[in-house]
Design a protein around this motif. Structure first.
Motif, PDB file in Angstrom:
ATOM      1  N   PRO A   1      32.752  31.136  39.947  1.00 23.74           N
ATOM      2  CA  PRO A   1      31.597  31.442  39.362  1.00 23.74           C
ATOM      3  C   PRO A   1      31.772  32.535  38.100  1.00 23.74           C
TER       4      PRO A   1
ATOM      5  N   ALA B   1      39.495  45.231  39.205  1.00 21.59           N
ATOM      6  CA  ALA B   1      39.687  46.479  38.380  1.00 21.59           C
ATOM      7  C   ALA B   1      39.060  46.318  37.295  1.00 21.59           C
TER       8      ALA B   1
ATOM      9  N   LYS C   1      38.755  31.807  33.694  1.00 20.57           N
ATOM     10  CA  LYS C   1      38.358  30.797  34.333  1.00 20.57           C
ATOM     11  C   LYS C   1      37.368  30.155  33.354  1.00 20.57           C
TER      12      LYS C   1
ATOM     13  N   TRP D   1      24.641  29.878  45.419  1.00 16.14           N
ATOM     14  CA  TRP D   1      25.163  31.328  45.182  1.00 16.14           C
ATOM     15  C   TRP D   1      24.909  31.583  43.631  1.00 16.14           C
TER      16      TRP D   1
HETATM   17  C1  HXC Z   1      45.350  47.202  38.638  1.00 13.06           C
HETATM   18  C2  HXC Z   1      46.922  45.583  39.123  1.00 13.06           C
HETATM   19  C3  HXC Z   1      46.466  45.432  40.467  1.00 13.06           C
HETATM   20  C4  HXC Z   1      45.438  46.064  40.904  1.00 13.06           C
HETATM   21  C5  HXC Z   1      48.506  44.319  40.227  1.00 13.06           C
HETATM   22  N1  HXC Z   1      48.107  44.749  38.962  1.00 13.06           N
HETATM   23  N2  HXC Z   1      47.536  44.676  41.186  1.00 13.06           N
HETATM   24  N3  HXC Z   1      46.341  46.375  38.253  1.00 13.06           N
HETATM   25  N4  HXC Z   1      44.732  46.832  39.779  1.00 13.06           N
HETATM   26  N5  HXC Z   1      44.633  45.925  41.934  1.00 13.06           N
HETATM   27  C6  HXC Z   1      48.985  45.108  37.999  1.00 13.06           C
HETATM   28  C7  HXC Z   1      50.571  45.491  38.258  1.00 13.06           C
HETATM   29  O1  HXC Z   1      50.558  46.741  38.202  1.00 13.06           O
HETATM   30  C8  HXC Z   1      51.277  44.887  36.945  1.00 13.06           C
HETATM   31  O2  HXC Z   1      50.999  45.548  35.796  1.00 13.06           O
HETATM   32  C9  HXC Z   1      50.504  43.540  36.818  1.00 13.06           C
HETATM   33  O3  HXC Z   1      49.092  43.622  37.415  1.00 13.06           O
HETATM   34  C10 HXC Z   1      51.207  42.153  37.371  1.00 13.06           C
HETATM   35  O4  HXC Z   1      51.559  42.516  38.750  1.00 13.06           O
HETATM   36  P1  HXC Z   1      52.708  41.892  39.611  1.00 13.06           P
HETATM   37  O5  HXC Z   1      52.568  42.144  41.126  1.00 13.06           O
HETATM   38  O6  HXC Z   1      54.157  42.177  38.797  1.00 13.06           O
HETATM   39  O7  HXC Z   1      52.453  40.456  39.138  1.00 13.06           O
HETATM   40  P2  HXC Z   1      52.837  39.074  39.812  1.00 13.06           P
HETATM   41  O8  HXC Z   1      53.763  39.271  41.041  1.00 13.06           O
HETATM   42  O9  HXC Z   1      52.995  38.228  38.919  1.00 13.06           O
HETATM   43  O10 HXC Z   1      51.254  38.782  40.895  1.00 13.06           O
HETATM   44  C11 HXC Z   1      50.234  38.276  40.387  1.00 13.06           C
HETATM   45  C12 HXC Z   1      48.928  39.031  40.794  1.00 13.06           C
HETATM   46  C13 HXC Z   1      48.976  39.118  42.375  1.00 13.06           C
HETATM   47  C14 HXC Z   1      47.836  38.458  40.178  1.00 13.06           C
HETATM   48  C15 HXC Z   1      49.053  40.833  40.508  1.00 13.06           C
HETATM   49  O11 HXC Z   1      47.838  39.674  42.937  1.00 13.06           O
HETATM   50  C16 HXC Z   1      49.062  37.484  43.041  1.00 13.06           C
HETATM   51  O12 HXC Z   1      50.115  37.010  42.870  1.00 13.06           O
HETATM   52  N6  HXC Z   1      47.800  36.841  43.252  1.00 13.06           N
HETATM   53  C17 HXC Z   1      47.846  35.706  43.851  1.00 13.06           C
HETATM   54  C18 HXC Z   1      47.101  35.449  44.944  1.00 13.06           C
HETATM   55  C19 HXC Z   1      45.556  35.749  44.752  1.00 13.06           C
HETATM   56  O13 HXC Z   1      45.136  36.589  43.942  1.00 13.06           O
HETATM   57  N7  HXC Z   1      44.583  35.019  45.347  1.00 13.06           N
HETATM   58  C20 HXC Z   1      43.235  35.139  45.058  1.00 13.06           C
HETATM   59  C21 HXC Z   1      42.581  34.183  43.978  1.00 13.06           C
HETATM   60  S1  HXC Z   1      41.205  34.255  44.276  1.00 13.06           S
HETATM   61  P3  HXC Z   1      52.365  46.609  35.257  1.00 13.06           P
HETATM   62  O14 HXC Z   1      51.762  47.087  34.036  1.00 13.06           O
HETATM   63  O15 HXC Z   1      52.310  47.642  36.327  1.00 13.06           O
HETATM   64  O16 HXC Z   1      53.524  45.695  34.966  1.00 13.06           O
HETATM   65  C22 HXC Z   1      40.206  33.962  42.609  1.00 13.06           C
HETATM   66  C23 HXC Z   1      38.567  33.793  42.470  1.00 13.06           C
HETATM   67  C24 HXC Z   1      37.872  34.505  43.760  1.00 13.06           C
HETATM   68  O17 HXC Z   1      40.879  33.853  42.019  1.00 13.06           O
HETATM   69  C25 HXC Z   1      36.631  34.340  43.246  1.00 13.06           C
HETATM   70  C26 HXC Z   1      35.704  34.851  44.620  1.00 13.06           C
HETATM   71  C27 HXC Z   1      34.266  34.536  44.276  1.00 13.06           C
END
Ligand code: HXC
Ligand code: NAP
Length: 275
Positions: free
Chosen positions: A146, A101, A162, A251
């Motif tokens: 990264p 986002a 990070k 990369w």
């Molecule tokens: C905008 C978003 C959104 C999106 C969530 N939110 N997704 N905003 N665009 N796509 C907002 C929600 O509306 C909410 O705000 C707030 O973020 C928190 O969301 P929740 O779902 O209530 O949070 P939570 O349950 O704590 O989950 C955390 C999370 C979720 C980060 C949002 O995606 C998660 O659990 N992720 C864990 C797994 C993950 O992401 N793995 C990948 C790691 S890879 P509001 O205002 O509505 O309350 C990485 C690097 C990769 O880190 C590098 C590759 C090169």
């Protein structure tokens, strides 16, 4: 040649270790003879990961906690050392959250959620673990990305968090060196089959472009990261501390920036967030 290490008799704790890269690291240490404890939020993921480690012949258990909750982290680490019957030799901290986002597409709570998981969570794991680490001798590894040193559109939250993680690593290498604890970061490149890549390279075309942008010409495997963690935690890494180590096929020298810039243009179309 099959790469092998000997971690028999060693105790390994992996925060965020129930899926993807971190679970791959836990599996590596399990194969190399360690006792392994994994932790993450969801009990069903913890249970499945522990079973997977036991299937490799390891003594293993797990705890369900959210790294944003300091008291829960401290209780989980205490439970781990009770299970181990001794101190933690290798601590991996890799819990993370990510969604693509632009800043103006994130609510304050969205920004906070990623910073709290990635950065505050790292502080919590480090602070609660210190008293349980083998002193001297422990190896601590934070899993970075990264984004810590390469700015990427759609990733301001992760870039900032990070970067903070890597500064925690480098600062603790100073503060904990006298305890005989080494602290390093590993920066994985694009790793095949992971949640992170599913979120940042959401189509086959983007994933293929990412693969081509890696100088070594392939996506990484979770085992590439496990082997780097083992090297840092073995005697081969005995004089390595405070390092931020890319394990990415080259990369981050160039490809990451150009391909993620193309991915951002795709995301602009998908989300309507482009300026
Ligand atoms: C905008 C978003 C959104 C999106 C969530 N939110 N997704 N905003 N665009 N796509 C907002 C929600 O509306 C909410 O705000 C707030 O973020 C928190 O969301 P929740 O779902 O209530 O949070 P939570 O349950 O704590 O989950 C955390 C999370 C979720 C980060 C949002 O995606 C998660 O659990 N992720 C864990 C797994 C993950 O992401 N793995 C990948 C790691 S890879 P509001 O205002 O509505 O309350 C990485 C690097 C990769 O880190 C590098 C590759 C090169
Ligand atoms: P993943 O499978 O989603 O792994 C994230 C892990 O953290 C899961 O075990 C998750 O389990 C746990 N977790 C998430 N939020 C948590 C919280 N608040 N408290 C406790 N545990 C939490 O993702 P991945 O893609 O393999 O990424 C793993 C690590 O590698 C991350 O640090 C990421 O930044 C880094 N990285 C990934 C890539 C890549 O190519 N994928 C590249 C560079 C860096 P629960 O859902 O059960 O909590």
């Amino acid at each position: 040649m099959t790469m092998t290490f000997d971690f028999s008799g060693k105790n390994v704790f992996v925060a965020g270790g129930t899926s993807g890269i971190n679970f791959g690291v836990a599996q590596g240490f399990a194969r190399w003879g360690a006792k392994v404890v994994v932790a993450s939020r969801k009990q069903d993921k913890v249970d499945a990961a522990v079973q997977g480690l036991k299937d490799l012949g390891a003594e293993a258990t797990g705890f369900a906690f959210d790294v944003r909750d300091y008291e829960a982290v401290a209780a989980g680490l205490k439970g781990a050392v009770d299970f181990f019957g001794g101190s933690i030799d290798v601590l991996i901290s890799g819990a993370a959250g990510n969604f693509p986002a632009r800043l103006m597409g994130m609510s304050p709570n969205a920004i906070k959620s990623v910073v709290d998981i990635d950065l505050l969570g790292t502080f919590h794991v480090m602070r609660a673990a210190h008293e349980h680490l083998t002193q001297p001798g422990a190896s601590v590894i934070n899993i970075s990305a990264p984004q810590a040193y390469l700015p990427m559109a759609y990733q301001a939250h992760v870039c900032a968090a990070k970067a903070g993680v890597d500064m925690v690593t480098r600062t603790l290498a100073i503060e904990w060196g006298g305890d005989g604890i080494r602290v390093n970061s590993i920066v994985p490149g694009p790793i095949a089959g992971t949640e992170g890549m599913a979120r940042l390279a959401p189509t086959p075309d983007i994933l293929s472009a990412v693969e081509k942008s890696v100088p070594l010409g392939r996506l990484g495997q979770t085992d590439d990261i496990a082997k780097a963690a083992a090297m840092l935690s073995s005697d081969a890494g005995a004089y390595i501390s405070g390092v931020v180590l890319p394990v990415d096929g080259g990369w981050s020298q160039e490809g990451a920036t150009s391909v993620m810039s193309k991915a951002a243009k795709f995301m602009d179309k998908m989300t309507g967030q482009g300026s």
